[in-house]
Structures are given as C-alpha cells and as structure tokens.
Design an enzyme around this catalytic site. Structure first.
Site, PDB file in Angstrom:
ATOM      1  CG  ASP A  21      -1.807   1.209   1.309  1.00 35.29           C
ATOM      2  OD1 ASP A  21      -2.627   1.401   0.385  1.00 35.29           O
ATOM      3  OD2 ASP A  21      -1.677   1.974   2.282  1.00 35.29           O
ATOM      4  CG  ASP A  52       9.332  10.796  11.340  1.00 36.36           C
ATOM      5  OD1 ASP A  52       8.214  11.076  10.852  1.00 36.36           O
ATOM      6  OD2 ASP A  52       9.577  10.867  12.561  1.00 36.36           O
ATOM      7  CG  HIS A  53       4.991  10.656   7.073  1.00 34.67           C
ATOM      8  ND1 HIS A  53       4.826   9.566   7.894  1.00 34.67           N
ATOM      9  CD2 HIS A  53       3.926  11.460   7.298  1.00 34.67           C
ATOM     10  CE1 HIS A  53       3.715   9.701   8.587  1.00 34.67           C
ATOM     11  NE2 HIS A  53       3.144  10.841   8.248  1.00 34.67           N
ATOM     12  CG  HIS A  99       5.378  10.661  13.473  1.00 32.33           C
ATOM     13  ND1 HIS A  99       6.312  10.347  12.504  1.00 32.33           N
ATOM     14  CD2 HIS A  99       4.333   9.824  13.251  1.00 32.33           C
ATOM     15  CE1 HIS A  99       5.848   9.371  11.748  1.00 32.33           C
ATOM     16  NE2 HIS A  99       4.657   9.040  12.186  1.00 32.33           N
TER      17      HIS A  99
END
Length: 484
Positions: free
Chosen positions: A17, A178-179, A241
């Site tokens: 995905d 880490d988006h 995050h």
C-alpha cells in the site's frame, strides 16, 4: 541534469500500500519536474508473481491523478521492472543483480543505487546482508538504504536491528524515513525560529509559558488492527514523529545549517528529557486512553475493530508532559497529545506565551500556532483594544494560511525526502543516536503501562480524548488550546 539525479531504485515491498499511495507518485512528481530524467530505473520486488507489464499498469494507476500527458506517463512507467522475490533466497539476489546491472547500463545510471525497504523490519537484516554478499552494492556509485518505520519495538530490538544493518552498511548510507520530517511546516520550524528576531528573542523560558503539540486523527485503525494492537499510539506516534517535533521546537541554534550540526542539537534535547513520572493518580506525567463507541453509537470502539483483542489494553491515545532538563527549558512544560478517532484530524503546535506582568489590563496570553496539516500556515493571536469606550481587550488574529491550491501544488513529504536521498542530504532523517535515545525514553513509559493490567481510561470516539488528558494540564493551571 546533475549526476545526483541518476539512480536505480530497488523497492522491496513494491506491491504494498505504501508503494502505491506514496512512493510511485513521489517518484513521478520528481520526473515531471525534471529532477529525474532518463537516467533512472525502478525495480519492484515482492513475493507476488507479476509481469513487467502488469507492474507498469499498477504504477500508472497509482499516478492517475497526477497525469497531464498519457504519453509522458507511459514513458515514465517504462522505467519500471518487476521481479518476484523471496528475500531469504540467495539465488533471487543473483537474478536481481543481473537485472540491476542490465538497467544500470541501459539507462547510464553509473552505479548509483537506492534500496528502499518497505517491508517488515524483521527482514531488514536479511535483505541488507544479501545486498552486500551478492554484490548488489556497487563500487562505482553511491549506495543508500531507505528504511521505513517501525525501527524496532523498543531500544533492545532497535539496537539489534541497527547492528544487523550496520554489518553491511555504514550509518551515513542509512536514511530512516519519518514522513513528518518531510512536511513543509515541520521543516519551516527552524526557519521560523532562527530567521525572525522577534521570534528568536522571545523563544525562551522567560517568554513562553508552555508548548503544546497535537497530532490527532479522526480515523480509527482501519485495516491495521492486528499491527496496531501490538504497537499502540506510544510506539506508533510518540517515539518517532512527536519526539522529532519536540527536538526541532526546543533545540539550540546550530552553528550552521548542516546535517551534523542540526543532528547534534536535536540529540542534545532528546538526551536532556527528564525521566517521565508514570503513575495511576493525578501526579502522572503521561496518560493513555482507548476509544470506546461514539456517544451516538454510530462509530464502533477500538475493541470492536477487526483483528483486535476484545479485552485489549492497547492505547489509542497518549498525552504527556515532557520536561527538558536544561537551564533554557526546565520551567517550560512541553505537552504532547496524539490519538485515533479524535474529533478532528489535525497536526499543530501551539506556543503559549506568558501573560504580561503589567496591571494595566486583564490580558490573555499571546498565542502562536503553527498549523502543520491539513491546514498549513501560522496564526498569531494578540490582545487588541475592543472598539468603543473604555480600555477593554479582545483577541485578534494575524493569520497566514496557505491556500488549498498552494498546499496542493507544494511538494509532498515523500517527494522531498526521496529527493534528499538522491542528493545525499540526511538532515531530515533520523540518526541512530536520535532513534536510540527516543526509544530509551519511551521504554520507561511502556514498562509502567505494561504493569497496569486492570483497566485503561476510555474516551468516546470522535471526542478529544479522556478527561485525564485535561487533568494533566490543569495540575499547572494550563489548558489545551485546540479543542477540536
């Protein structure tokens, strides 16, 4: 075209995905903007038995909303090849090497390779070992490895994983993605802090009362119930995050804007975090929660989700008070809050300034809000004289929100981070020191919660969490700015 734009991507987990939603669109955006031209190729690998043609159709489907020219998109998709692959089978790596070498020559890539590990972390060590042993790592170009989270489940597992990978690749070849660090407004934090004298001079314990970070989601666990029930919000959001955002908000000004200097200051903050107090009374500094059915009964609770243990104590919500044990920040609590099935999806930072010491007015604290997503921008709330007789105050807001079109046209997080990898820029990626220190902090909380086996606070789905999260701030006469 610079040499840095020449690269062969080998994506492990190419049928997943993440690859479909994020990676292929990100690579296509770089192609549309000319940051990738003809000297690139992508090999997708996974267990499924796909043909090159089917894989290319999947890629075209993933970029459907971005296509301006069908011919241009098809030209892009022709750079993609697929190989069915068992990551534990040495022979498959020999076949992969042959294909990689062929594409390297066909597209004049000059040995530059990016290995993207979008699979279970349990395979990371196996894959990196084979890449080195079966000579997929080239001698004449760069070799960089992008690693998706979760990077371990605690400090011990993350260290074992890191040691495995370090047997084959050096730290400066690893890009732990880490988006959140690719989000425009997160990257803007340092620019805002250190390029504006007004803000820089007031970014201290004398001016700031408290800092609040909210990363809230209105969705539940969706199809991730099995994974999430073993993870929970603490591991899923706080360790990576949230602690990264905390470090950017409170780090000292780096000597220069280089990867090493930025990382040095971020790590100093993470190491300065005071051990958290985790109890079952009002003195606790961390609270957890789990969403129950909504008040109208239309939204199910976490325990009713597919593949979730009906008696689970896994937290879907975390709120905490962090103390940075330095002279600069010791008296300024940093509050964090994250959860699923909250009333609104938002990522934001609220900087609450201290009230003035003057007795002239009954003023409210000045507030600076940084909106990360889905809205992007900055809002400053000041006290203003109310129109009319007397000297009564009312809040007024100076707002600079980016338009929907601006946000839509801005580079997406994965696009920016993949470009950073192409350019060899590690500034917006987590260094092992940061990962290790974050895990050590979070492990203390996890250990205490694992001993609390009797119950967990619940909150109705589509609210902003359990009442314990409000009590956490009330202990110091603070309150959450964002109400949802």
């Amino acid at each position: 075209m610079s040499e840095d734009t020449k690269a062969l991507f080998i994506i492990f987990g190419a049928t997943g995905d993440l690859a479909h939603r994020k990676l292929y669109p990100a690579i296509y955006r770089l192609y549309k903007k000319g940051m990738l031209s003809e000297s690139f190729a992508v090999i997708g690998t996974a267990r499924r038995d796909w043909s090159d043609e089917h894989y290319q159709e999947v890629v075209l489907d993933s970029i459907e909303d971005l296509i301006d020219s069908k011919e241009h998109a098809e030209s892009f998709a022709k750079h993609f090849r697929y190989q069915s692959h068992n990551v534990k089978d040495s022979e498959h790596y020999h076949t992969l090497k042959e294909l990689a070498d062929t594409l390297d020559e066909e597209y004049a890539i000059e040995g530059n390779r990016i290995f993207y590990l979008s699979m279970s972390p349990s395979f990371f060590g196996t894959i990196t070992h084979h890449l080195r042993e079966q000579s997929l790592v080239t001698e004449n170009g760069f070799n960089r490895v992008i690693i998706e989270k979760p990077f371990g489940t605690d400090f011990d597992s993350s260290k074992a994983l890191n040691d495995e990978i370090n047997d084959s690749f050096d730290e400066d070849q690893l890009y732990r993605i880490d988006h959140y660090l690719g989000k425009e407004m997160v990257q803007n934090l340092l620019a805002m802090r250190f390029s504006n004298r007004l803000i820089e001079n007031s970014w201290n314990k004398d001016s700031i009362s408290n800092i609040q970070i909210t990363l809230s989601e209105d969705l539940g666990v969706e199809e991730r119930g099995e994974y999430y029930d073993k993870s929970g919000a603490l591991r899923d959001m706080v360790q990576n995050h949230m602690l990264q955002v905390v470090s950017l908000l409170t780090m000292k000004k780096p000597a220069s804007f280089t990867t090493n200097n930025v990382r040095k200051e971020k790590l100093a903050i993470l190491k300065a975090l005071k051990d958290p107090k985790v109890t079952q009374d009002d003195k606790t500094e961390f609270v957890r929660g789990q969403y129950a059915p909504s008040e109208d009964g239309k939204t199910k609770g976490y325990r009713q989700e597919e593949k979730v243990d009906p008696d689970t104590l896994t937290e879907t919500f975390v709120a905490g008070k962090l103390t940075i044990d330095t002279d600069e920040w010791r008296d300024v609590p940093v509050y964090i809050r994250t959860g699923k099935r909250l009333s609104e999806k938002t990522s934001r930072v609220d900087i609450v300034f201290r009230s003035t010491e003057s007795d002239l007015f009954s003023d409210q604290p000045t507030l600076l809000s940084v909106l990360i997503s889905p809205d992007e921008g900055i809002e400053l709330t000041l006290n203003n004289k109310k129109i009319g007789p007397g000297m009564h105050l009312e809040p007024t807001q100076l707002s600079n929100l980016r338009s929907e079109d601006t946000v839509k046209d801005s580079p997406e997080a994965y696009e920016k981070l993949i470009l950073d990898v192409l350019n060899g820029d590690e500034t917006h990626f987590a260094h092992w020191g940061e990962v290790a220190t974050s895990w050590k902090y979070v492990d203390q909380i996890r250990k205490e919660w694992d001993n609390m086996t009797e119950s967990i606070p619940f909150y109705p789905a589509l609210t902003m969490g359990p009442k314990e999260a409000d009590v956490l701030l009330e202990q110091q006469n603070h309150k959450w700015i964002f109400k949802g």
